[in-house]
Design a protein around this motif. Structure first.
Motif: not given
Lengths: 265, 353
Positions: B85-90, B101, B146, B98-99
């Motif tokens: 479940a990685l964010f593909p656009h990051l 932020e 992450r 992310f966490g």
């Protein structure tokens, strides 16, 4: 890659020729110096391209079609995203009915839609306004946006959203920072299809346009019923050039496969 | 007082009970696996701890606080998903950021923590790559980084290894365990792979049909399974139908094949008929006529570090593992004897409970 057999090769070649030949002929005709639709062989001229800029009506119509395409595609997208989220993620009684309703412009004959829209706009007293036309076009292009939005939302890994929430994101932030970027290629693809559909829509638009809101396809149609000057060819050529440019830019930015076929990451 | 306390939690979907009165206490820093076949409710339990599902009944306590009604984004729980479940656009670093932020960490603090987390999973060189530019194993490390960078109170792992190939999986298991011990983070792993559960966990909770069947240290559960389900789910076993003659304390004398044997026995075995369970590696091949059972070798397979034998006996087929110490002097269709130490066998009820 599989190799095509000779028969398939012939078929594909013919298919492409029949697709491309009319476009090539139109572009070719646009360069004629003569006053009627004629394929130039010895003499070439840009006169019919200059003629476009001298014809304020066509220029106006071009801008109107452009604005109408952008407005209706954006309006349809703004409605399709929440609709697709609900349709893809929740099962409720009216689900099938709603999907059918949103996609119905695809199956209802354009003539019928045109008459219905005209009647409806008259009732609301917004006939011949940009706003009224944008509304009608938004309904008409809705299926294209919704289909691609649905496909990209269905194909998305929902655990990415759960991951974002577990990392402390609110639902709003999760949508903005994770869901939206992940489904963006599908949305852009849907928007582009919707824009193109609106830009060259003729049948429905004839019913709802007025002298002050004549779109480019309607004006071209009116023009060609009266005269046959090659200006229709040069306008077509310009539109073909613009479309090719737009497609190339989109392919660079997102990849056409991803936009129009979907699901490939 | 334990750190994570799941009290009587249940979850039903319509009429279907997915998790039924689940009780589990986990100490701070402990690594506990929820092990069971698919559909046993282990993932549902994990989702309830994470806050993605509300329990129909029961309470989730962490460090003495009741988390049951707290939204998922305020629980401070790190999760590694099966799909990563990685964010593909990051990029890898942006994924890890992310966490931080979301916690409004300062730029300096963020950089330092990202560096440390990526360093811990040996991915510092890949920080600016996008997930699709990383291998499966690397993607999983990013997902782990992450999840731990936010210093969660609990780390949840949802079948994290199932998409890796066998060799990589073993390496990752060792690494995961060493990272977990280094950080001292309380960890719950959900898996259907008994080897993974045994390799990683301090304790295992074996689940079936929404309930916990047995909780204990891996070795305890393997050696002393509560019932036939646990015994067959954790590794292989041979089941021999025996007649119970007498039970006194933790010993029972049983009869089979015309001979008597005194074997260890769990509480709760009451029936006359019971299973005698013997692990394949506890059985020795002996000369014909000298063991507890007689049989004929059906197949013999070489596995590198051990040989596997399938042996036909009058009481059904037996599985035997023997260490690869020398070229064996037995061949298929040979008649052999089977022997085992009475203390290595376990007496279990015929029904599952």
């Amino acid at each position: 890659m599989n190799k095509n057999g000779p028969l398939a090769l012939v078929f594909h070649t013919l298919f492409i020729v029949f697709m491309v030949a009319p476009l090539a002929v139109v572009v070719w005709v646009a360069f004629t110096p003569l006053g009627y639709l004629q394929v130039p062989t010895t003499q070439w001229s840009l006169r019919w391209f200059y003629a476009i800029f001298e014809n304020e009506g066509f220029i106006e119509s071009f801008w109107l079609s452009l604005a109408l395409g952008i407005a209706s595609a954006s309006l349809a997208l703004a409605c399709a995203v929440p609709a697709a989220l609900a349709l893809a993620r929740y099962s409720f009684k009216a689900r099938g009915f709603l999907v059918g309703l949103f996609l119905s412009p695809l199956v209802i004959p354009s003539v019928v839609l045109g008459i219905a829209f005209l009647r409806f706009l008259t009732q609301l007293n917004i006939t011949g306004t940009f706003f009224g036309m944008a509304l009608c076009h938004a309904v008409f292009v809705m299926p294209f946006v919704l289909r691609l939005a649905l496909a990209s939302i269905t194909g998305m890994d929902r655990s990415a959203e759960q991951a974002a929430v577990s990392l402390g994101a609110t639902h709003g932030t999760t949508f903005r920072r994770v869901t939206l970027p992940m489904i963006l290629p599908g949305l852009v693809g849907g928007w582009v299809l919707a824009f193109i559909t609106s830009f060259d829509e003729l049948t429905v638009t004839i019913f709802i346009s007025s002298p002050s809101t004549t779109t480019l396809p309607v004006r071209l149609f009116n023009h060609i019923t009266q005269t046959t000057t090659p200006i229709v060819a040069s306008i077509s050529a310009v539109i073909i050039f613009l479309s090719v440019a737009a497609i190339l830019i989109l392919d660079r930015l997102y990849g056409l496969d991803r936009l129009l076929v979907g699901s490939k990451r | 007082m334990s750190f994570l306390n799941l009290q009587e939690i249940s979850k039903s979907f319509g009429g279907f009970v997915a998790v039924d009165q689940f009780n589990l206490e986990v100490d701070k820093g402990e690594f506990v696996s929820l092990l069971g076949p698919s559909g046993c409710g282990k993932t549902t339990t994990l989702q309830m701890i994470a806050g993605f599902l509300d329990p129909s009944h029961g309470q989730i306590m962490v460090g003495g606080e009741d988390l049951t009604a707290r939204p998922a984004n305020q629980r401070n729980i790190g999760i590694v998903f099966q799909s990563y479940a990685l964010f593909p656009h990051l990029t890898a670093a942006q994924n890890v950021a992310f966490g931080l932020e979301m916690r409004k960490a300062t730029q300096g603090e963020r950089q330092e923590k990202i560096d440390r987390a990526l360093d811990l999973v040996h991915l510092s060189a890949f920080r600016d790559r996008y997930p699709k530019q990383l291998s499966g194993g690397q993607q999983q490390r990013v997902a782990l980084a992450r999840a731990i960078v936010i210093e969660p109170t609990i780390l949840l792992l949802d079948e994290p290894m199932s998409n890796l190939d066998a060799k990589l999986r073993e390496d990752m298991q060792l690494e995961l365990r060493s990272i977990q011990e280094k950080l001292g983070i309380t960890t719950i792993l959900v898996t259907h792979d008994q080897n993974e559960a045994m390799a990683l966990s301090d304790r295992i909770a074996v689940m079936n049909e929404g309930r916990i069947v047995q909780v204990g240290k891996p070795h305890e559960i393997y050696e002393d399974p509560a019932n036939v389900f646990v015994s067959s789910f954790l590794g292989k076993n041979n089941l021999l139908a025996v007649e119970v003659e007498d039970i006194s304390g933790s010993k029972a004398s049983v009869r089979f094949n015309g001979q008597s044997l005194t074997v260890p026995c769990r509480e709760g075995v009451t029936n006359k008929e019971a299973w005698l369970s013997i692990r394949p590696e506890k059985v020795q091949l002996t000369d014909k006529g000298s063991g507890l059972l007689e049989g004929q070798i059906k197949t013999r397979v070489f596995f590198g570090n051990h040989w596997l034998y399938q042996i036909e006996t009058a009481s059904g087929e037996f599985l035997v593992y023997s260490q690869n110490t020398a070229v064996p002097n037995t061949a298929p269709r040979d008649a052999v004897g089977l022997n085992w130490q009475a203390d290595d066998a376990r007496l279990l009820n015929m029904d599952a409970s």
